[in-house]
Design an enzyme around this catalytic site. Structure first.
Site, PDB file in Angstrom:
ATOM      1  N   LYS A 272       3.534  11.368  -3.706  1.00  0.00           N
ATOM      2  CA  LYS A 272       2.430  10.223  -4.126  1.00  0.00           C
ATOM      3  C   LYS A 272       0.813  11.737  -4.418  1.00  0.00           C
ATOM      4  O   LYS A 272       0.813  11.143  -5.752  1.00  0.00           O
ATOM      5  CB  LYS A 272       1.189   9.272  -3.297  1.00  0.00           C
ATOM      6  CG  LYS A 272       0.330   8.932  -3.793  1.00  0.00           C
ATOM      7  CD  LYS A 272      -0.725   8.323  -3.158  1.00  0.00           C
ATOM      8  CE  LYS A 272      -1.908   6.675  -3.251  1.00  0.00           C
ATOM      9  NZ  LYS A 272      -2.418   6.514  -2.389  1.00  0.00           N
TER      10      LYS A 272
ATOM     11  N   GLU B  34      -7.278   1.187  -4.247  1.00  0.00           N
ATOM     12  CA  GLU B  34      -7.374   0.591  -2.996  1.00  0.00           C
ATOM     13  C   GLU B  34      -8.769   0.014  -1.645  1.00  0.00           C
ATOM     14  O   GLU B  34      -8.825  -0.455  -0.826  1.00  0.00           O
ATOM     15  CB  GLU B  34      -6.487   1.938  -2.071  1.00  0.00           C
ATOM     16  CG  GLU B  34      -5.373   1.638  -2.225  1.00  0.00           C
ATOM     17  CD  GLU B  34      -4.376   3.337  -2.213  1.00  0.00           C
ATOM     18  OE1 GLU B  34      -5.503   4.350  -1.958  1.00  0.00           O
ATOM     19  OE2 GLU B  34      -3.651   3.611  -2.647  1.00  0.00           O
TER      20      GLU B  34
ATOM     21  N   ASP C 197       1.020  -0.896   0.094  1.00  0.00           N
ATOM     22  CA  ASP C 197       0.205  -0.186   0.227  1.00  0.00           C
ATOM     23  C   ASP C 197       1.086   1.060  -0.114  1.00  0.00           C
ATOM     24  O   ASP C 197       1.464   1.407   1.037  1.00  0.00           O
ATOM     25  CB  ASP C 197      -0.806  -0.034   1.051  1.00  0.00           C
ATOM     26  CG  ASP C 197      -1.726   1.204   1.293  1.00  0.00           C
ATOM     27  OD1 ASP C 197      -1.823   1.872   0.101  1.00  0.00           O
ATOM     28  OD2 ASP C 197      -2.575   0.947   2.273  1.00  0.00           O
TER      29      ASP C 197
ATOM     30  N   ASP D 262     -12.974   5.603   1.543  1.00  0.00           N
ATOM     31  CA  ASP D 262     -11.445   5.264   1.930  1.00  0.00           C
ATOM     32  C   ASP D 262     -10.931   7.217   1.913  1.00  0.00           C
ATOM     33  O   ASP D 262     -11.494   7.957   0.990  1.00  0.00           O
ATOM     34  CB  ASP D 262     -10.900   4.344   1.026  1.00  0.00           C
ATOM     35  CG  ASP D 262      -8.946   3.828   1.322  1.00  0.00           C
ATOM     36  OD1 ASP D 262      -8.676   5.277   1.671  1.00  0.00           O
ATOM     37  OD2 ASP D 262      -8.798   3.620   0.557  1.00  0.00           O
TER      38      ASP D 262
HETATM   39  N1  LIG Z   1      -6.776   9.775  14.680  1.00  0.00           N
HETATM   40  C1  LIG Z   1      -7.076  10.578  13.419  1.00  0.00           C
HETATM   41  N2  LIG Z   1      -7.353  11.685  13.314  1.00  0.00           N
HETATM   42  C2  LIG Z   1      -7.395  12.120  11.987  1.00  0.00           C
HETATM   43  N3  LIG Z   1      -6.838  11.863  11.243  1.00  0.00           N
HETATM   44  C3  LIG Z   1      -5.583  11.171  11.412  1.00  0.00           C
HETATM   45  C4  LIG Z   1      -5.899  10.022  12.379  1.00  0.00           C
HETATM   46  N4  LIG Z   1      -4.590   9.215  12.434  1.00  0.00           N
HETATM   47  C5  LIG Z   1      -4.354   9.436  11.118  1.00  0.00           C
HETATM   48  N5  LIG Z   1      -4.968  10.678  10.471  1.00  0.00           N
HETATM   49  C6  LIG Z   1      -4.522  11.185   9.246  1.00  0.00           C
HETATM   50  O1  LIG Z   1      -5.069  10.586   7.736  1.00  0.00           O
HETATM   51  C7  LIG Z   1      -4.041  10.316   7.101  1.00  0.00           C
HETATM   52  C8  LIG Z   1      -2.924   8.973   6.836  1.00  0.00           C
HETATM   53  O2  LIG Z   1      -3.885   8.425   6.228  1.00  0.00           O
HETATM   54  P1  LIG Z   1      -3.286   7.036   5.954  1.00  0.00           P
HETATM   55  O3  LIG Z   1      -2.157   6.251   6.236  1.00  0.00           O
HETATM   56  O4  LIG Z   1      -4.688   5.785   5.566  1.00  0.00           O
HETATM   57  O5  LIG Z   1      -3.546   7.942   4.448  1.00  0.00           O
HETATM   58  P2  LIG Z   1      -2.707   7.349   2.866  1.00  0.00           P
HETATM   59  O6  LIG Z   1      -3.224   6.050   2.974  1.00  0.00           O
HETATM   60  O7  LIG Z   1      -0.987   7.270   3.404  1.00  0.00           O
HETATM   61  O8  LIG Z   1      -4.004   8.480   2.172  1.00  0.00           O
HETATM   62  P3  LIG Z   1      -3.865   7.552   0.648  1.00  0.00           P
HETATM   63  O9  LIG Z   1      -4.352   6.721   0.355  1.00  0.00           O
HETATM   64  O10 LIG Z   1      -4.837   9.011   0.304  1.00  0.00           O
HETATM   65  O11 LIG Z   1      -2.893   7.698  -0.400  1.00  0.00           O
HETATM   66  C9  LIG Z   1      -2.925  11.802   7.397  1.00  0.00           C
HETATM   67  O12 LIG Z   1      -3.620  12.838   7.398  1.00  0.00           O
HETATM   68  C10 LIG Z   1      -2.964  11.448   8.928  1.00  0.00           C
HETATM   69  O13 LIG Z   1      -3.329  12.830   9.357  1.00  0.00           O
HETATM   70 MG   LIG Z   2      -4.672   4.802   1.815  1.00  0.00          MG
END
Ligand SMILES: Nc1ncnc2c1ncn2[C@@H]1O[C@H](COP(=O)(O)OP(=O)(O)OP(=O)(O)O)[C@@H](O)[C@H]1O
Ligand SMILES: [Mg+2]
Length: 554
Positions: A70, A147, A8, A170
């Site tokens: 990304k 995803e 991922d 998502d």
């Molecule tokens: N407890 C929380 N409350 C609010 N936001 C959160 C919390 N935990 C994580 N985040 C936010 O979630 C985001 C990251 O989520 P995730 O890891 O699912 O994204 P990603 O997979 O990297 O991104 P994408 O799928 O868009 O490419 C960040 O913006 C982070 O600040």
């Molecule tokens: Mg993601």
């Protein structure tokens, strides 16, 4: 055959997983963590650091430390560090290389095959760029999967007996995906996907930032503010207010240090982000109606991605769908687990189940055709693959050149839903030459759009009567902005000299009225276009054709 891993590759965080004894298993990184920040740091001497080690440099060396790469996937943008240019794909490759290295150490074997996930709403160009990043990392990219579909695979494997309509919402760091699917005894049938490639947690961080301080140039201060904004946002998911404290953030003109101290309440935060959060309603409703369902038909709503932990996001989903969404046990890990399951299905390590997956193409894809009007002719978008068609898919259609004795046709490829091609995104074009000159409407040309299981489009065209063919993988370097070509500038093109004699000769014939079918004119025009667009091979092919035609006329 070697093992396939599932990755991922997220905007904010990335994860890698594999199949272990028939079940998905997350692989820890060198620090023993399952979640790796998607951050890359490049040192003076070219050493690359990834993850938490790289994130340390966000504050001290923001000039050579990269995050949220990304969102630039496939944009053609370059990022600079130490006077050297890097493409987003190269930086993504470093991230992939690190994750794969962790897996190699953990599993004690060489890894060179992977399934990589992308947002369902990623375009053709972004998918290709992701594949490219995998290849740059030395990986054979066995499959690109969406995803939310990966999340559905993870859920599906754990709930094989269920028959349900599922909506996956998502919201990650940089992208939003909404996917509606049907789960039927292990068959995962994706019905529709909709989303926004530029909406996620990072936008909420930015909204906090601009409500706290005026725009600032100092990169280090900016990074500190961004980090504080994200901490604040995360804290407000569980508490009612948060105290931001950034001592000595900036130096004022008079040399005095400026600090930032502010308390932000959840209510304030919710007001700032409300518009963006509400904008996710449309994708939910459209995905549902594209799937032929209404909210009442849904049995399960899965929340994926870190940003779904935000209470007002959950509330909006709940209100829109009049149902209580189920938070997955692991909204951060489920996508990587699903990627590993897809890898397992490919390598045969979870063959004892009957998990079957179908997915869709999220965009309408088509070409532009000329429609004769009473007063004027106009170009209309002609869709070949409607959005949410199950993939892989292949659609063909016959077209006829628009003028008498036309021997070439340019087939433009668009993505979008507007009947006016200009309002859609042009993905590229292909040129079919060698059509036998004939009266209009006599020589059919067959155009085929093939959309593969990875979500990548190939366009083919052939002359039906001769079997002459061309095919192309639609532009690989990024969607070019629509070029506005001033044909009168063609002589400024690099190679113009080489083409001048043929063009002059043709223009003379046209001026003498020796171009009844308009063929010379079209060829001349297309050569000029090709020159301005620096499409050397195309210009050369057209020139050969022009010379042939001139010879026939002599
Ligand atoms: N407890 C929380 N409350 C609010 N936001 C959160 C919390 N935990 C994580 N985040 C936010 O979630 C985001 C990251 O989520 P995730 O890891 O699912 O994204 P990603 O997979 O990297 O991104 P994408 O799928 O868009 O490419 C960040 O913006 C982070 O600040
Ligand atoms: Mg993601």
């Amino acid at each position: 055959m070697s093992r396939i891993v599932g990755i991922d590759l997220g905007t904010s965080t990335s994860e890698i997983a594999c199949i272990d004894e028939g079940a998905p298993k997350l692989i820890p990184n060198t620090l023993g963590k399952l979640i790796t920040p998607s951050v890359v740091h490049i040192g003076e001497d070219g050493t690359v650091l990834v993850g938490e080690d790289a994130a340390e440099y966000l504050f001290t060396r923001p000039d050579c430390t990269f995050m949220e790469v990304k969102r630039l996937t496939g944009s053609g943008e370059v990022l600079r560090a130490h006077q050297k240019d890097y493409s987003p794909e190269e930086l993504q490759a470093m991230l992939l290389r690190y994750l794969v290295g962790c897996a190699e150490t953990y599993l004690g074997e060489k890894i060179d095959r992977a399934v990589i996930t992308v947002p369902a709403y990623f375009t053709d160009v972004q998918r290709r760029a992701t594949t490219k990043a995998g290849e740059l990392a030395g990986l054979q990219v066995e499959r690109i999967i969406n995803e939310p579909t990966a999340a559905a695979l993870d859920y599906g494997l754990a709930n094989l007996k269920e028959c349900k309509n599922v909506l996956v919402y998502d919201l990650g760091g940089g992208t939003l995906d909404v996917t509606v699917l049907e789960l039927f005894e292990g068959v995962i049938d994706v019905k529709a996907s909709r989303g926004n490639n530029h909406l996620g947690g990072k936008d909420f961080d930015e909204l906090i930032m601009c409500n706290l301080a005026d725009p600032m140039k100092d990169e280090r201060a900016l990074m500190r503010l961004k980090k504080a904004a994200e901490d604040c946002k995360i804290a407000l998911s569980t508490q009612e207010e948060y105290q931001i404290s950034l001592p000595f953030l900036l130096t004022a003109k008079n040399g005095k240090p400026v600090s930032l101290e502010k308390t932000v309440t959840r209510t304030e935060f919710e007001q700032w982000v409300q518009e963006k959060v509400v904008s996710t309603r449309e994708p939910m409703m459209t995905a549902l109606s594209d799937a032929g369902l209404s909210p009442g038909d849904l049995n399960v709503i899965l929340l994926v991605g870190g940003s779904t932990r935000i209470p007002c996001v959950k509330k909006l989903v709940e209100e829109t769908l009049s149902a209580i969404p189920r938070s997955l046990v692991d909204p951060d890990l489920t996508v990587a687990r699903g990627a590993a399951i897809q890898a397992g299905l490919l390598e045969g390590s979870i063959s004892n189940t009957d998990l079957v997956l179908t997915d869709v193409c999220p965009y309408t894809l088509g070409t532009a055709v000329l429609h004769e009007g009473v007063y004027e002719d106009r170009l209309l978008f002609d869709p070949l693959i409607p959005r949410n068609t199950t993939i892989p898919t292949e659609k063909s259609r016959l077209y006829y050149p628009a003028t008498d004795y036309q021997t070439t046709v340019q087939i433009r490829v668009y993505q979008g839903d507007s009947s006016n091609p200009d309002n859609n995104e042009q993905l590229g074009d292909i040129l079919l030459t060698g059509i036998p000159p004939a009266k209009r409407g006599k020589e059919p040309v067959e155009v085929t759009f093939a959309y593969d299981i990875n979500g990548i489009l190939q366009v083919k065209a052939s002359v039906v009567s001769t079997g002459g063919k061309v095919s192309t993988d639609i532009s690989t370097t990024g969607v070019k902005p629509k070029p506005v070509l001033d044909l009168s500038q063609w002589e400024k093109a690099e190679e113009a000299r080489h083409y001048r004699p043929a063009i002059r000769k043709a223009e003379k014939q046209i001026a003498f009225g020796n171009d009844e079918a308009g063929e010379l004119k079209i060829l001349v025009q297309q050569i000029k276009e090709a020159l301005l667009l620096k499409e050397g091979q195309q210009a050369e092919d057209l020139r050969a054709e022009l010379l042939e035609l001139l010879e026939d006329m002599a």
